[in-house]
Write a protein that holds these residues in place. Structure first.
Motif, short mmCIF file in Angstrom:
data_model
loop_
_atom_site.label_atom_id
_atom_site.label_comp_id
_atom_site.label_asym_id
_atom_site.label_seq_id
_atom_site.Cartn_x
_atom_site.Cartn_y
_atom_site.Cartn_z
N VAL A 197 0.58 -1.36 -0.09
CA VAL A 197 -0.13 0.12 0.06
C VAL A 197 0.93 1.63 -0.24
CG1 VAL A 197 -1.80 -1.01 1.80
CG2 VAL A 197 0.07 0.36 2.60
N ASN A 198 0.38 2.61 -0.66
CA ASN A 198 0.85 3.25 -0.61
C ASN A 198 1.19 4.58 1.36
OD1 ASN A 198 2.00 6.54 -0.21
ND2 ASN A 198 1.68 6.58 -2.55
N GLY A 199 2.61 4.16 1.11
CA GLY A 199 3.25 4.87 2.86
C GLY A 199 2.55 6.25 3.12
N ILE A 200 2.03 7.00 2.55
CA ILE A 200 2.42 8.32 2.75
C ILE A 200 1.10 8.53 2.81
CG2 ILE A 200 2.90 10.41 1.18
CD1 ILE A 200 5.30 9.57 1.19
N GLU A 201 0.34 7.91 1.41
CA GLU A 201 -1.29 7.81 1.68
C GLU A 201 -1.79 7.09 2.49
OE1 GLU A 201 -2.82 6.78 -1.29
OE2 GLU A 201 -2.05 7.98 -3.18
N LEU A 202 -1.13 6.03 2.88
CA LEU A 202 -1.76 5.47 4.32
C LEU A 202 -1.50 6.42 5.83
CD1 LEU A 202 -3.00 2.96 6.06
CD2 LEU A 202 -0.08 1.90 5.95
N TYR A 203 -1.08 7.29 5.81
CA TYR A 203 -0.29 8.12 7.02
C TYR A 203 -1.46 9.17 6.94
CZ TYR A 203 1.81 12.21 10.01
OH TYR A 203 1.69 12.68 11.05
N ASP A 204 -1.93 9.82 5.58
CA ASP A 204 -2.69 10.65 5.34
C ASP A 204 -3.55 10.64 6.21
OD1 ASP A 204 -0.56 12.73 4.36
OD2 ASP A 204 -1.34 12.37 2.33
N LEU A 205 -4.21 9.16 5.43
CA LEU A 205 -5.84 8.65 6.24
C LEU A 205 -5.69 8.89 7.34
CD1 LEU A 205 -8.33 7.66 4.54
CD2 LEU A 205 -6.85 5.73 4.92
N SER A 206 -4.43 8.02 7.90
CA SER A 206 -4.67 8.40 9.57
C SER A 206 -5.08 9.19 10.23
CB SER A 206 -3.26 7.05 9.63
OG SER A 206 -2.61 5.91 9.48
N ARG A 207 -4.09 10.34 9.94
CA ARG A 207 -4.22 12.20 10.95
C ARG A 207 -5.36 12.39 9.57
NH1 ARG A 207 -4.08 15.22 12.46
NH2 ARG A 207 -2.60 17.31 12.62
N GLN A 208 -6.49 11.71 9.36
CA GLN A 208 -8.13 12.58 9.15
C GLN A 208 -8.47 11.72 10.33
OE1 GLN A 208 -10.22 12.01 6.10
NE2 GLN A 208 -8.08 12.15 4.51
N ILE A 209 -8.01 10.88 11.10
CA ILE A 209 -8.73 10.42 12.29
C ILE A 209 -8.20 10.50 13.29
CG2 ILE A 209 -9.29 8.27 13.82
CD1 ILE A 209 -8.69 6.46 11.06
N THR A 210 -7.05 11.13 14.09
CA THR A 210 -6.16 11.37 14.90
C THR A 210 -4.80 11.22 14.21
OG1 THR A 210 -5.40 10.67 17.13
CG2 THR A 210 -5.81 9.03 15.60
N PRO A 211 -3.89 13.56 15.56
CA PRO A 211 -2.45 13.44 15.43
C PRO A 211 -1.98 12.13 15.96
CG PRO A 211 -3.24 14.84 16.05
CD PRO A 211 -4.52 13.65 16.05
N ASN A 212 -2.41 11.60 16.32
CA ASN A 212 -1.45 10.20 17.60
C ASN A 212 -1.36 9.40 16.84
OD1 ASN A 212 -1.26 12.72 19.54
ND2 ASN A 212 -3.78 12.04 19.71
N ILE A 213 -0.46 8.72 16.01
CA ILE A 213 0.11 7.88 14.98
C ILE A 213 0.97 7.27 15.74
CG2 ILE A 213 0.15 7.35 12.87
CD1 ILE A 213 -1.65 9.86 12.54
N VAL A 214 1.46 5.51 15.67
CA VAL A 214 2.66 5.18 15.60
C VAL A 214 2.66 4.17 14.20
CG1 VAL A 214 3.89 3.35 16.83
CG2 VAL A 214 1.99 4.50 17.82
N TYR A 215 3.79 4.24 14.00
CA TYR A 215 4.21 3.45 12.23
C TYR A 215 5.37 2.41 12.30
CZ TYR A 215 3.15 4.35 7.48
OH TYR A 215 2.96 4.06 6.44
N PHE A 216 4.76 1.11 12.98
CA PHE A 216 6.14 0.66 12.96
C PHE A 216 6.85 0.09 11.43
CE2 PHE A 216 7.66 -3.89 13.88
CZ PHE A 216 8.81 -3.32 15.11
N LEU A 217 8.36 0.48 11.03
CA LEU A 217 8.65 0.37 9.72
C LEU A 217 10.03 -0.05 10.14
CD1 LEU A 217 7.84 4.22 8.86
CD2 LEU A 217 7.34 2.44 8.23
N PRO A 218 10.67 -0.57 8.76
CA PRO A 218 11.62 -1.29 9.06
C PRO A 218 12.66 -0.46 8.74
CG PRO A 218 10.60 -1.09 6.42
CD PRO A 218 9.93 -0.32 7.78
N ARG A 219 14.08 -1.41 9.17
CA ARG A 219 15.71 -0.65 9.78
C ARG A 219 15.46 0.25 8.64
NH1 ARG A 219 18.40 -5.89 10.06
NH2 ARG A 219 19.09 -6.50 7.90
N ASN A 220 15.56 -0.10 7.64
CA ASN A 220 16.26 0.85 6.24
C ASN A 220 15.05 1.34 5.46
OD1 ASN A 220 14.63 -1.39 5.06
ND2 ASN A 220 15.71 -1.69 3.77
N VAL A 221 14.32 2.24 6.56
CA VAL A 221 13.21 2.75 6.43
C VAL A 221 13.67 4.21 5.86
CG1 VAL A 221 12.64 3.93 8.42
CG2 VAL A 221 11.03 3.98 6.35
#
Length: 293
Positions: A197-221
């Motif tokens: 999935v598009n990870g940036i669009e995913l963040y934008d969508l979640s940000r519409q729900i709340t500014p409080n987000i935890v994003y679990f990402l790989p070590r080479n991000v």
């Protein structure tokens, strides 16, 4: 924030005897439990969700040896499909994230087999666990029942991208598929193009729900790409969108380390950011996972 040193102890559920005789004990009991497993996991259909050392495929061998790090209660009958083995968050990491998130309602947008949802249920009043895969969602429900927390979790079968506009919560936890173990072949992991999935669009969508987000990402991000997420404008397209909260333009990257080297990052946004006084992503906090590779 001072560097956190959290060492994972060997779970009590794995006795020295069982640890030293995995192959013999698991193999001898597998035939006796086949019929019982088939009844217990009828929801899985033809998909395998119960495993023994005798039938674990070679690509999953290293995860099998770490099974008590993934679920301390593995021997109680944990259910995981093939993908679940390499996508579930190790229990000690999930516990730590849940302790930091502690809130009223948290959304686990890609709950998988339930590792994070189970720990959220211990620190939050309600968990909304979502997965697009029906079998994996039922594994999560089954595993939550083993841990005695299923009554605090609402399990929803569906696509987070379609469900998000109608959701309300204090925190959104994002642990989307990274694309399988192959993600490690890339020098830099691109949120926009390398996820299923598009990870940036995913963040934008979640940000519409709340500014409080935890994003679990790989070590080479890509760290710079992650920093830019915190400064993105809110696309306030839904009545439920929340524009309050702190941490505007700031995120905190917390590393999970093995032998001093990052293995993954938990990135915190909004009010979940610990005040470090410098206005930049932190990057200094971390969890040491001696038993997780």
């Amino acid at each position: 924030m001072e560097d956190q040193q959290i060492e994972e102890q060997q779970p009590a559920t794995q006795s020295p005897a069982s640890s030293s005789s995995d192959d013999s004990s698991s193999s001898s009991s597998s035939s006796d439990s086949d019929s019982e497993d088939s009844d217990l996991f009828k929801f899985a259909g033809d998909r395998k969700v119960a495993w023994t050392v005798a039938d674990i495929p070679k690509p999953l061998k290293k995860y099998w040896h770490q099974r008590f790090s993934l679920f301390s209660r593995y021997d109680d009958g944990i259910a995981m499909d093939y993908e679940g083995w390499f996508s579930v968050t190790p229990e000690r990491i999930a516990e730590h994230i849940a302790e930091r998130v502690s809130c009223n309602i948290v959304i686990d947008a890609f709950c998988g087999v339930g590792g994070n949802s189970i720990q959220f249920a211990k620190t939050c009043s309600k968990v909304i666990a979502i997965d697009i895969d029906w079998v994996r969602l039922q594994c999560a429900r089954h595993n939550a029942e083993l841990y005695g927390v299923a009554d605090k979790i609402e399990f929803i079968h569906g696509d987070f991208f379609k469900l998000a506009p109608g959701l309300k919560a204090d925190v959104v936890f994002l642990s989307p598929p990274w694309g399988g173990p192959e993600y490690l072949r890339a020098d830099v992991y691109d949120l926009e193009h390398m996820m299923p999935v598009n990870g940036i669009e995913l963040y934008d969508l979640s940000r519409q729900i709340t500014p409080n987000i935890v994003y679990f990402l790989p070590r080479n991000v890509d760290h710079e790409q992650v920093r830019r997420l915190a400064s993105r404008p809110v696309k306030n397209d839904t009545p439920s969108a929340s524009t309050g909260g702190g941490g505007g333009g700031v995120c905190e990257m917390e590393a999970t380390r093995l032998n001093g080297r990052p293995k993954s990052y938990s990135v915190y946004f909004g009010d979940l950011v610990h005040d470090n006084g410098d206005g930049n992503d932190n990057g200094d906090g971390g969890i040491d996972e001696d038993d997780y590779e």
